[in-house]
Design an enzyme around this catalytic site. Structure first.
Site, short mmCIF file in Angstrom:
data_model
loop_
_atom_site.label_atom_id
_atom_site.label_comp_id
_atom_site.label_asym_id
_atom_site.label_seq_id
_atom_site.Cartn_x
_atom_site.Cartn_y
_atom_site.Cartn_z
N CYS A 261 0.84 -1.21 0.00
CA CYS A 261 0.00 0.00 0.00
C CYS A 261 0.87 1.26 0.00
O CYS A 261 1.53 1.55 -0.98
CB CYS A 261 -0.97 -0.05 1.18
SG CYS A 261 -2.22 1.23 1.14
N HIS B 39 -3.46 -5.70 1.06
CA HIS B 39 -2.76 -5.91 2.33
C HIS B 39 -2.67 -7.37 2.75
O HIS B 39 -3.54 -7.85 3.49
CB HIS B 39 -3.49 -5.14 3.44
CG HIS B 39 -3.32 -3.66 3.34
ND1 HIS B 39 -2.36 -2.97 4.03
CD2 HIS B 39 -3.99 -2.76 2.59
CE1 HIS B 39 -2.44 -1.68 3.73
NE2 HIS B 39 -3.42 -1.52 2.86
N GLU C 84 -0.83 -8.62 4.98
CA GLU C 84 -0.62 -8.76 6.43
C GLU C 84 -1.95 -8.80 7.19
O GLU C 84 -1.99 -9.24 8.34
CB GLU C 84 0.28 -7.63 6.96
CG GLU C 84 -0.38 -6.27 7.19
CD GLU C 84 -0.62 -5.48 5.92
OE1 GLU C 84 -0.55 -6.07 4.81
OE2 GLU C 84 -0.91 -4.28 6.01
#
Lengths: 226, 90
Positions: free
Chosen positions: A87, A196, A198
């Protein structure tokens, strides 16, 4: 022995803690790095996390790119240090010219937050080796400036060299050219993407799937077997 | 002291949704006949000392490396105030 993976915190980073957690879940050791520190603490790889570093002032990633830590990251990335930009981290990597092209505001002018389907187009980079080419994954996307742009020549070159690492499936959420969600550099050590991974590493949160975890197991395997 | 202005615009081929949104609002406000709007950035730099060739060259570098991202943007550098060292404004 496990790998030590640095996570940079800039003023305005949001996902540094989640990224550290994802690294730990994958079995590696997260190391906090500070934007004012030139020292990378001898980490084996670096993640530039999501957020709004320096408030996205000027352009997203434009000011972070000149932070002391990035001086070292840029130098070492060129020498082969694995670097992942997620990002805002992706925006920093394009501003630093470690990856070609640039990120602009979403074409619909709204912030977007959704679970996004992607296709893994390149499963040979340092960060994607635990995926298989063509695999479809589902991970969260949340951004304001997610529109990937580059000139036609660069786009053709990226396609020809297999450097489009991820593509949006079903919908193009931000107007990115050729549905590009993430790209890699020529050597495959520097990867950037808008969604994302994560946030998709534990079944309890995010999409309810762990489709993002292979980013972190990929790099761990590469570093431990290297 | 002199003022140097750096104007930064998206390259013509880059889509500018903000400019489009402004353009679409114009008829509603009673402004007709404006077919396109593109939005850019203007930086006003107050320069200490003379704005000579060397100073302008440095500002050009600054604009190229930082104020603009030349992958997507074009920029121009202009000296605005009158008290400029002769020959420096070009």
């Amino acid at each position: 022995m496990t790998a030590r993976i640095g996570v940079v915190t800039f003023p305005g980073s949001l996902d540094d803690r989640d990224t550290q957690r994802a690294i730990r879940l994958a079995g590696a050791e997260p190391v906090a790095l500070w934007h004012k520190d030139k020292d990378l603490k001898q980490v084996d790889a670096v993640v530039l996390p999501g957020g709004f570093s320096y408030g996205d002032y000027l352009r997203a990633g434009a000011i972070s790119r000149f932070s002391p830590v990035m001086g070292t990251v840029i130098e070492q990335a060129k020498a082969g240090l694995p670097v992942l930009g997620i990002c805002n981290g992706f925006q920093v990597l394009t501003e630093a010219h470690l990856l070609p092209g640039a990120m602009l505001g979403n074409d619909h002018l709204h912030f977007i937050c959704r679970d996004q389907k992607l296709r893994v187009e390149n499963a040979e980079t340092a960060w994607t080796a635990d995926y298989s080419e063509g695999q479809e994954i589902f991970i969260p996307l949340k951004n304001m400036d997610g529109r990937y742009v580059a000139d036609e020549y660069t786009l053709d070159k990226l396609e020809a060299e297999g450097r489009v690492a991820f593509r949006y499936l079903d919908v193009n959420p931000n107007g990115s050219l050729r549905d590009i969600a993430g790209i890699t550099n020529e050597a495959g050590n520097v990867v950037g993407l808008m969604p994302h991974p994560e946030h998709a590493t534990e079944p309890l949160i995010g999409t309810g799937r762990t489709d993002g975890l292979p980013f972190f197991t990929s790099i761990l395997k590469k570093l431990v077997t290297a | 002291m002199a003022r140097v202005v750096v104007d930064v615009m998206l390259k013509p081929e880059i889509l500018d949704p903000q400019g489009q949104a402004v353009q679409r609002a114009l008829p509603r406000l009673g402004f007709e006949g404006i077919s396109d709007v593109r939005q850019g950035k203007r930086f006003e730099l107050e320069v200490d000392g003379p704005v000579d060739e060397a100073a302008l060259a440095r500002i050009h570098d600054l604009a190229e490396s930082f104020l603009a991202n030349t992958v997507i943007e074009d920029f121009t550098v202009k000296v605005e105030s009158d008290d400029v060292v002769a020959g420096a404004a070009k």
